[in-house]
Design a protein around this motif. Structure first.
Motif, short mmCIF file in Angstrom:
data_model
loop_
_atom_site.label_atom_id
_atom_site.label_comp_id
_atom_site.label_asym_id
_atom_site.label_seq_id
_atom_site.Cartn_x
_atom_site.Cartn_y
_atom_site.Cartn_z
N THR A 42 0.84 -1.21 0.00
CA THR A 42 0.00 0.00 0.00
C THR A 42 0.87 1.26 0.00
N ARG A 43 1.90 1.28 0.85
CA ARG A 43 2.79 2.43 0.93
C ARG A 43 3.45 2.68 -0.43
N LEU A 44 3.95 1.62 -1.07
CA LEU A 44 4.68 1.79 -2.33
C LEU A 44 3.76 2.11 -3.50
N THR A 45 2.58 1.47 -3.55
CA THR A 45 1.67 1.80 -4.66
C THR A 45 1.15 3.24 -4.50
N ASP A 46 0.92 3.66 -3.25
CA ASP A 46 0.53 5.07 -3.02
C ASP A 46 1.62 6.01 -3.53
N LYS A 47 2.85 5.66 -3.21
CA LYS A 47 3.98 6.49 -3.63
C LYS A 47 4.07 6.54 -5.16
N LEU A 48 3.84 5.40 -5.81
CA LEU A 48 3.91 5.34 -7.28
C LEU A 48 2.76 6.14 -7.91
N VAL A 49 1.59 6.15 -7.26
CA VAL A 49 0.47 6.97 -7.76
C VAL A 49 0.85 8.44 -7.64
N GLU A 50 1.39 8.80 -6.48
CA GLU A 50 1.77 10.19 -6.26
C GLU A 50 2.85 10.64 -7.25
N ALA A 51 3.76 9.74 -7.59
CA ALA A 51 4.84 10.07 -8.52
C ALA A 51 4.37 10.13 -9.97
N GLY A 52 3.13 9.68 -10.22
CA GLY A 52 2.63 9.68 -11.60
C GLY A 52 3.01 8.44 -12.38
N THR A 53 3.71 7.49 -11.75
CA THR A 53 4.07 6.23 -12.43
C THR A 53 2.83 5.37 -12.58
N PHE A 54 2.03 5.33 -11.51
CA PHE A 54 0.82 4.50 -11.49
C PHE A 54 -0.43 5.36 -11.56
N THR A 55 -1.46 4.84 -12.24
CA THR A 55 -2.81 5.37 -12.13
C THR A 55 -3.65 4.25 -11.54
N ARG A 56 -4.32 4.54 -10.43
CA ARG A 56 -5.15 3.52 -9.79
C ARG A 56 -6.38 3.25 -10.68
N LEU A 57 -6.71 1.99 -10.90
CA LEU A 57 -7.86 1.65 -11.74
C LEU A 57 -9.14 1.64 -10.89
N ASP A 58 -10.15 2.38 -11.35
CA ASP A 58 -11.42 2.38 -10.61
C ASP A 58 -12.16 1.07 -10.80
N LYS A 59 -11.92 0.41 -11.94
CA LYS A 59 -12.73 -0.76 -12.31
C LYS A 59 -12.13 -2.10 -11.89
N LYS A 60 -10.92 -2.08 -11.36
CA LYS A 60 -10.31 -3.34 -10.91
C LYS A 60 -9.69 -3.10 -9.55
N PRO A 61 -10.07 -3.93 -8.54
CA PRO A 61 -9.59 -3.67 -7.19
C PRO A 61 -8.07 -3.77 -7.08
N ASN A 62 -7.50 -2.82 -6.36
CA ASN A 62 -6.07 -2.88 -6.02
C ASN A 62 -5.21 -3.11 -7.26
N SER A 63 -5.53 -2.42 -8.36
CA SER A 63 -4.81 -2.61 -9.62
C SER A 63 -4.39 -1.27 -10.20
N PHE A 64 -3.33 -1.30 -11.01
CA PHE A 64 -2.71 -0.05 -11.45
C PHE A 64 -2.29 -0.11 -12.91
#
Ligand code: GDP
Ligand code: PGA
Ligand code: MN
Length: 607
Positions: free
Chosen positions: A46-68
């Motif tokens: 959770t900490r790392l995926t949050d960090k990746l979202v904040e960095a713009g590397t990841f976009t969290r998918l609304d349609k798939k749980p816990n997916s990027f």
């Protein structure tokens, strides 16, 4: 001694002296802001995926749980074979298919690249285990990386973190060996410098030191270049271990096949990258009564069991599959697996409502964000997803995983398939006459290049055992190892070897064979050959079924096309001979005599 000021370097959750010393040495060279020992926990994810979202590397998918969704740098989308090296101490232990450099020279070059390369970043220490954790001799590794994307990908693809680290030191204090694998994206950040969404370097090196069982990777974040447990450890380094210790590390899927009479068979199959391993491993059979379950989709480690049969283990923990072409028709099991979430999607397209899309998944919506992060509409001329875009998803959540997938003893293999992507010449399926003849088929395997590696697509090249980019030593010695493996065994216990081609094309460029779930018909024929139940005709290249020898009831294909897919065309094969000759000449003196003999015999039979 200089006092180390890098926070975290001493917070090691292990007493393993060699590991501690290596981590400290790398930290002093690469100078990260801090060192983090990866534990593999959900909090960490959770900490790392949050960090990746904040960095713009990841976009969290609304349609798939816990997916990027992630989009890479457009110059970092595939394996870089030109930049991949086997640095054996003796040059003769490498080549002619590998790049070589003197190990000391390579280390000097790369040490300068690594110097300060993690400045402004966090250095992660990922303990991992390839294959089951409860194996008698767990196959351990440690990846050091400055990429959070690599850490979360490794959580899917390997057994990693605390549960792996727990196996580094035995209860009696014995320290186990591990493969050190150093990775840096090569993009240090100066004070105040803003980061980019996909940091990487124009200078790329993917390097293996086979005698030291050591991996150094620099400059790329792409899976095959950066997730070092996969191709680098489990194929290039492991193939050398296998040569030295008498086993095989192969680019093969492993599947479990159950017949209507409830007989169980295990099949391994080697196809080059993007030529159908993942699809066959997860196949949904179209013939009633047959069941396929998945053990692995990319790599098989094969050792002789006490009973003299060959047993295969999948060293991986997840699937890193080619996305385009995957849908509920071609690979329903992959679709169901990713629908459960907990997955990463790289270089696919993003829908406006927060889902993923790629060519072949169904109708395109009115608007997408392409893998290049540009607006895309059905009128666009460029593809929305990169042809080598990937999903990364845990095996654990695949409904059709076989219960044996995590068995440290592996599964006994009855059949080995070699296959490539060839528009001509190679029939749908051919059975070899013997292990030696099957080794010849593998050694001369050819395929059209795909988007899985940087370079031109669609060029026919020899890809021995689908291992061309992955053999960690000399290809001639590798062939010798295959021949000797056969000689050392009781021939009646060896798997039968088959050569398949799902990709032969007709006059209209159409695929002659419907493929995907229909490939179960070929599996059935192969098993019935082993059982002595199915018929075949002997041809110059091996045993081939006639159209009546295959169970084609309800098949989705055209009969004339299927006839053409099965055809052994002597003229096409005669045109193949000079290509095989050229390939064997390239292997040179190290080509084992039995393979030369097989070639001469083939020439004779073709007349
Ligand atoms: P891998 O990289 O070897 O695991 O290959 P994949 O299974 O991911 O497949 C690569 C590409 O080949 C995908 O686009 C698939 O849709 C396609 N493919 C896989 N199996 C077949 C088949 O039986 N027939 C045809 N025509 N295409 C296939
Ligand atoms: P694959 O290889 O195409 O065989 O799945 C993945 C990679 O690019 O390393
Ligand atoms: Mn695959």
């Amino acid at each position: 001694m200089t006092a180390v000021t890098i926070p975290g370097v001493d917070q090691a959750p292990t007493t393993h002296q060699r590991l501690l010393a290596w981590v400290r040495e790398v930290a002093e060279l690469t100078v990260p802001d801090q060192v983090v020992w990866v534990d593999g926990s959900e909090e960490e994810w959770t900490r790392l995926t949050d960090k990746l979202v904040e960095a713009g590397t990841f976009t969290r998918l609304d349609k798939k749980p816990n997916s990027f969704y992630a989009a890479s740098d457009p110059n970092d989308v595939a394996r870089v074979e030109e930049r991949t090296y086997i640095c054996s101490q003796d040059e003769a232990d490498c080549g002619p298919t590998n790049n070589w450099m003197d190990p000391a020279e390579m280390k000097a070059v790369m040490t300068e690249l690594y110097r300060g390369s993690m400045r402004g970043r966090t250095m992660y220490v990922i303990p991992f285990c390839m294959g089951p954790l409860d194996a008698e001799n767990p196959m351990l590794g440690v990846e050091i990386t400055d990429s959070e994307y690599v850490v979360v990908s490794m959580k899917i693809m390997t057994r990693m973190g605390t549960k792996a680290l727990n196996r580094f030191v035995d209860a009696d204090g014995t320290e186990r060996d591990f493969v050190p694998a150093l990775h840096s994206i090569g993009a240090p950040l100066e004070d105040g410098q803003a980061d980019v969404a996909w940091p990487c370097s124009d200078t790329k090196y993917i390097v293996h030191f086979p005698e030291e069982r050591l991996i150094w990777s620099f400059g790329s974040g792409y899976g095959g270049n950066a997730l070092l447990g996969k191709k680098c450890y489990s194929l290039r380094i492991a193939s050398v271990m296998g040569r030295d210790e008498g086993w095989l590390a192969e680019h093969m899927l492993i599947l479990k096949l159950t017949s209507p009479e409830n007989k169980v068979y295990f099949v391994a199959a080697a196809f080059p990258s993007a030529c159908g391993k993942t699809n066959l491993a997860m196949l949904d059979p179209t013939i009633p009564g047959w069941k396929v379950e998945t053990i692995g989709d990319d790599i098989a480690w094969m050792r002789f069991g006490k009973d003299g049969r060959i047993y295969a283990v999948n060293p991986e923990n997840g699937f890193f599959g080619v996305a385009p072409g995957t849908d509920f028709h071609t690979n329903p099991n992959a679709m169901k697996t990713i629908a459960k979430g907990n997955s990463l999607f790289t270089n696919v397209a993003l829908t406006d409502d927060g889902d993923i899309w790629w060519e072949g998944i169904g109708d395109a919506p009115e608007h997408l964000t392409s893998w290049k992060k540009q607006d895309w509409t059905p009128e666009s001329t460029e593809k929305a997803a990169h042809p080598n875009s990937r999903y990364c998803t845990p095996i654990e959540q695949c409904d059709t995983k076989a219960p044996e997938w995590d068995d440290p003893n592996g599964v006994p293999i009855s059949a080995i398939f070699f296959g490539g992507r060839r528009a001509t010449t190679i029939p749908l399926v051919t059975e070899s006459r013997s292990w030696q003849h099957g080794t010849f088929m593998g050694a001369t395997l050819s395929s059209e290049t795909t988007a899985a590696a940087v370079g031109q697509v669609g060029v026919v090249r020899r890809d021995p055992m689908a291992m061309l980019p992955f053999i960690g030593y000399h290809a001639g010695d590798y062939f010798k190892h295959w021949i000797e493996t056969g000689k050392s065994a009781d021939a009646t216990k060896l798997p039968k070897i088959f050569y398949v081609n799902w990709f032969r094309r007709g006059d209209e460029k159409q695929f002659l064979w419907p493929g995907f779930g229909e490939n179960s018909r070929v599996l059935k024929w192969a098993i019935e050959r082993i059982e002595g139940k199915a018929a075949a005709v002997e041809t110059p290249i091996g045993y081939v079924p006639t159209i009546d020898d295959l169970d084609l009831e309800g098949v989705e294909g055209d009969r004339a096309d299927i006839e053409a897919a099965l055809k052994v065309d002597v003229d096409e094969w005669k045109a193949e001979l000079p290509l095989i000759e050229e390939w064997f000449d390239k292997i040179g003196d190290k080509l084992p005599t039995p393979l030369r003999d097989e070639f001469e015999a083939l020439k004779q039979r073709l007349g």
